[in-house]
Design an enzyme around this catalytic site. Structure first.
Site, mmCIF file in Angstrom:
data_model
loop_
_atom_site.group_PDB
_atom_site.id
_atom_site.type_symbol
_atom_site.label_atom_id
_atom_site.label_comp_id
_atom_site.label_asym_id
_atom_site.label_seq_id
_atom_site.Cartn_x
_atom_site.Cartn_y
_atom_site.Cartn_z
ATOM 1 N N ASN A 1 17.681 -43.726 147.726
ATOM 2 C CA ASN A 1 17.035 -42.688 148.505
ATOM 3 C C ASN A 1 17.210 -41.322 147.837
ATOM 4 O O ASN A 1 16.296 -40.834 147.167
ATOM 5 C CB ASN A 1 17.611 -42.710 149.934
ATOM 6 N N ASP A 2 18.395 -40.727 147.940
ATOM 7 C CA ASP A 2 18.615 -39.367 147.399
ATOM 8 C C ASP A 2 18.218 -39.253 145.929
ATOM 9 O O ASP A 2 17.677 -38.231 145.508
ATOM 10 C CB ASP A 2 20.109 -38.977 147.501
ATOM 11 N N VAL A 3 18.519 -40.293 145.155
ATOM 12 C CA VAL A 3 18.313 -40.192 143.700
ATOM 13 C C VAL A 3 16.837 -40.282 143.311
ATOM 14 O O VAL A 3 16.500 -40.221 142.132
ATOM 15 C CB VAL A 3 19.141 -41.261 142.932
ATOM 16 N N THR A 4 15.956 -40.437 144.337
ATOM 17 C CA THR A 4 14.518 -40.503 144.055
ATOM 18 C C THR A 4 13.765 -39.376 144.760
ATOM 19 O O THR A 4 12.539 -39.353 144.743
ATOM 20 C CB THR A 4 13.928 -41.840 144.567
ATOM 21 N N ALA B 1 22.955 -37.875 151.499
ATOM 22 C CA ALA B 1 22.900 -36.425 151.702
ATOM 23 C C ALA B 1 22.324 -36.048 153.067
ATOM 24 O O ALA B 1 22.272 -34.875 153.410
ATOM 25 C CB ALA B 1 22.110 -35.764 150.580
#
Ligand code: NAP
Length: 470
Positions: free
Chosen positions: A395-398, A436
């Site tokens: 999620n966050d890393v995309t 996050a």
């Protein structure tokens, strides 16, 4: 506690053991730095530690073994279940707990050494007292700091940064006073009344240092605490005049420090920001804001058809793949697509999951060839000519907000540029946020299809559909 002998006075067998152990530790670190040799690295590190313990037990100062055996049994009784029962997704908090035990041990050895020398009216040289103070400061602050990190990662404490007005000033003042007390003790080690004050200040500083850090900065904090634990062990080596401890502590301290720098770079954060910036304030996604936006979804069969008609596919794994333990299904999917002549690669973000190298470990466990794994900076230039990107529990890393939304807590963190691929498919169970705590605009793009379900089950369904040729 028997006073340690200077390394030069050690029996030959101990000296040889220490030399062999030092070489094995260095080799271990070297091999740990590449996925293909990392298993060998772990094994060699373990053998090195065994040789170091054996060499130490052969020192003539050690006359009775009964307490050593008791502590060995207690340590084993705690350590083995800790390693066996903790799921891999809980490794960061387990690591934090190990650092805290290490810090406590180092701090206690320093305190014992101080009181033993003072009570026996032995003189303590300035240099020795200086490193002893450093050992106690770093040891006890690592103890409480790592406990705080454990509490945050285990969600026993609020994982968001806890901030208040004047926080940096208070932390800095406490540190300066603690260093002042340490210097005073160094000049006059007989001032016994100062020692407990010094210990309490070190413990308190550890708590205050970690509570303002949270969110996506936690991985960096863990490696920083790792570095502190190593440096305190190295200082202990100087106090006990034990060269192996100095070497092992320095290796641990410097590798933790280098890892922290690598993590900071990966997150586009500076050290000062990590320590004083209160990054990653968790913002909750309100149900209303999700409902307003629309998204498209698909079922396993439809998703499998899209994959089979692609010529290039990039799979982006994240924490959800680890939770679902979907890596073996993902390998089956990758094999099936490769057999059909489709170019399959894995795009690995440096902080995907919950520990450095988390995705590499999982994919290696599923025997996915290393040449299929591409680092973020290698895979990103290929994204614009990739047919399908399949995000599995990441999620966050995309999240493209990291590139342009200055108000986003992940602003500035480099991401895998999934939004640049021709089609995006995202496997996750719901529209919930990730670590996050923020919404991901990738999910609402016209080219994105949400694939709702547990990663293992959903990928398994896609594998079934592809194998039956539906
Ligand atoms: P992430 O942002 O935490 O997102 C993971 C996603 O996986 C969630 O949105 C969740 O959505 C989904 N998920 C959970 N269980 C699932 C399951 N069984 N099946 C399918 N999906 C599932 O993860 P990420 O993209 O990997 O990013 C890592 C984050 O952790 C970063 O913010 C990083 O800074 C932080 N972090 C990293 C480390 C490290 O060292 N790598 C350490 C600590 C923190 P649903 O609930 O909707 O399924």
């Amino acid at each position: 506690m028997p006073q340690a002998a200077a390394t030069s006075d050690l029996p030959l067998v101990t000296q040889i053991c220490y030399l062999v152990a030092s070489a094995l530790f260095i080799l271990s670190l070297k091999w740990l730095s590449a996925p293909s040799t990392s298993r060998r690295g772990v094994l060699v590190g373990e053998i090195g530690m065994g040789v170091a313990i054996l060499g130490t037990l052969m020192m003539p100062e050690i006359k009775a073994f009964q307490w050593i055996i008791v502590t060995l049994l207690v340590g084993t009784a705690v350590g083995v279940p800790l390693a066996m029962l903790m799921p891999m997704t809980a490794v960061p908090q387990r690591t934090a707990l190990s650092h805290s035990f290490g810090g406590l041990a180092v701090g206690c050895v320093g305190a014992a050494e101080y009181y033993m020398r003072v009570r026996h009216h032995q003189s303590i040289e300035r240099f020795t007292m200086g490193v002893l103070s450093l050992e106690v400061l770093l040891g006890f602050l690592t103890f409480t700091g790592s406990l705080m990190a454990f509490g945050k990662l285990q969600e026993l404490l609020p994982s968001r940064p806890l901030v208040y007005r004047g926080q940096n000033f208070i932390n800095l003042t406490l540190l300066v006073i603690a260093i002042g007390v340490g210097v005073w003790l160094t000049i006059d080690p007989t001032k016994q009344s100062l020692f407990p004050v010094f210990v309490v200040m070190s413990l308190l500083f550890g708590v205050l240092l970690i509570i303002p850090i949270g969110g996506a900065d936690m991985p960096t904090v863990i490696s920083l605490l790792n570095s502190y634990a190593g440096m305190s062990a190295s200082a202990m080596g100087f106090v006990l005049d034990n060269k192996l401890l100095i070497i092992a502590g320095a290796l641990d301290g410097s590798s933790g420090f280098i890892l922290s720098i690598i993590m900071c770079k990966a997150m586009n954060r500076s050290f000062t920001n990590v320590l004083f910036g209160a990054f990653g304030q968790a913002t909750t996604v309100t149900a209303g804001s999700i409902e307003k936006k629309s998204y498209r979804s698909a079922l396993p069969k439809g998703a499998a058809q899209i994959l089979s008609s692609a010529t290039s596919v990039v799979i982006v794994p994240g924490y959800g793949m680890a939770v679902a333990q979907a890596q073996h299904r993902v390998r089956e999917l990758s094999d099936l697509l490769t057999k059909r002549g489709i170019d399959v690669k894995f795009g690995i973000h440096p902080v995907a999951g919950r520990m450095p190298g988390h995705m590499n470990v999982l994919l290696a466990e599923a025997d996915i060839p290393y040449d299929k794994l591409a680092e973020m900076e290698d895979v990103n230039p290929e994204m614009s000519h990739t047919d399908v990107v399949l995000v599995i529990g990441a999620n966050d890393v995309t999240n493209p907000a990291a590139r342009h939304d200055k108000s986003s807590p992940i602003y500035g963190m480099p991401i895998i540029d999934c939004d640049k691929a021709r089609t995006v498919m995202v496997i996750k169970r719901s529209m919930s946020s990730g670590f996050a705590g923020i919404d991901n605009e990738l999910y609402y793009m016209d080219k994105t299809l949400m694939l709702f379900g547990d990663a293992k089950g959903f990928v398994g369904e896609m594998v079934k559909a592809l194998s039956s040729g539906d």
